[in-house]
Design a protein around this motif. Structure first.
Motif, PDB file in Angstrom:
ATOM      1  N   ALA A  91      60.215  44.798  22.247  1.00  0.00           N
ATOM      2  CA  ALA A  91      59.434  45.317  23.359  1.00  0.00           C
ATOM      3  C   ALA A  91      58.008  45.551  22.892  1.00  0.00           C
ATOM      4  O   ALA A  91      57.764  45.886  21.737  1.00  0.00           O
ATOM      5  CB  ALA A  91      60.039  46.620  23.860  1.00  0.00           C
ATOM      6  N   LEU A  92      57.072  45.352  23.797  1.00  0.00           N
ATOM      7  CA  LEU A  92      55.688  45.722  23.506  1.00  0.00           C
ATOM      8  C   LEU A  92      55.585  47.239  23.476  1.00  0.00           C
ATOM      9  O   LEU A  92      56.290  47.925  24.218  1.00  0.00           O
ATOM     10  CB  LEU A  92      54.764  45.187  24.597  1.00  0.00           C
ATOM     11  N   ASP A  93      54.717  47.740  22.632  1.00  0.00           N
ATOM     12  CA  ASP A  93      54.454  49.172  22.625  1.00  0.00           C
ATOM     13  C   ASP A  93      53.341  49.473  23.602  1.00  0.00           C
ATOM     14  O   ASP A  93      52.329  48.772  23.639  1.00  0.00           O
ATOM     15  CB  ASP A  93      54.037  49.643  21.221  1.00  0.00           C
ATOM     16  N   ALA A  94      53.550  50.501  24.402  1.00  0.00           N
ATOM     17  CA  ALA A  94      52.535  50.923  25.362  1.00  0.00           C
ATOM     18  C   ALA A  94      52.386  52.427  25.269  1.00  0.00           C
ATOM     19  O   ALA A  94      53.358  53.147  25.015  1.00  0.00           O
ATOM     20  CB  ALA A  94      52.940  50.521  26.782  1.00  0.00           C
ATOM     21  N   SER A  95      51.165  52.880  25.475  1.00  0.00           N
ATOM     22  CA  SER A  95      50.936  54.318  25.554  1.00  0.00           C
ATOM     23  C   SER A  95      50.153  54.611  26.817  1.00  0.00           C
ATOM     24  O   SER A  95      49.263  53.855  27.202  1.00  0.00           O
ATOM     25  CB  SER A  95      50.192  54.841  24.322  1.00  0.00           C
TER      26      SER A  95
END
Length: 162
Positions: A91-95
């Motif tokens: 999964a892509l990391d998102a903040s």
């Protein structure tokens, strides 16, 4: 003594760079090509692209125009982003940084929107009261800063420049 080299890691970094660049270029040009159809689509594509655009991206867009599906560019780019993240197996990391704590419903809505655009995304929510209002969303190396703080800073820079 020969230097030990992790060739797989280097090859992976090169792959990520190429695919990431292509995805970034498609994200940049997609809004410029919304609604482009017809015989002059090729000229409009060339006008929308920067000279640094990868030839593969240019050829891909011309192929879409030739097949008459360029009007689906947003959906195609979203599907490509999802394919890239799933192909990478992670999964892509998102903040998401907000000025105040977001409700569960707001968090769910943001997660849903990010998954539609990027595929599988691991989202981390945090609070920074200095934003005053709005959000800062980071997905991979892309940043959307829609905070009131950044908008006020932009207004201040424009006033000082003018």
């Amino acid at each position: 003594m020969a230097k030990k080299v992790d060739t797989r890691a280097i090859a992976g970094a090169f792959y990520d760079s190429l695919v990431g660049t292509a995805l970034d270029q498609l994200h940049d040009v997609a809004p410029k090509l919304a609604g482009v159809t017809g015989n002059d689509a090729g000229a409009q594509i060339d006008a929308a692209l920067s000279p640094q655009t990868m030839p593969q991206v240019r050829n891909f867009l011309h192929g879409l125009a030739k097949e008459g599906v360029l009007d689906h560019i947003d959906d195609i780019v979203t599907a490509f982003a999802a394919f890239v993240s799933s192909a990478a197996g992670q999964a892509l990391d998102a903040s998401v940084i907000s000025a105040v704590e977001l409700s569960e419903g707001q968090q769910t809505s943001i997660r849903t929107d990010l998954r539609k655009r990027y595929g599988e995304v691991a989202v981390n929510f945090s609070v920074d009261p200095s934003l005053i209002g709005g959000l800062i969303i980071r997905v991979g190396d892309q940043v959307l800063d829609n905070s009131l703080r950044s908008r006020l800073s932009a207004i201040q820079r424009n006033m000082l420049a003018g």
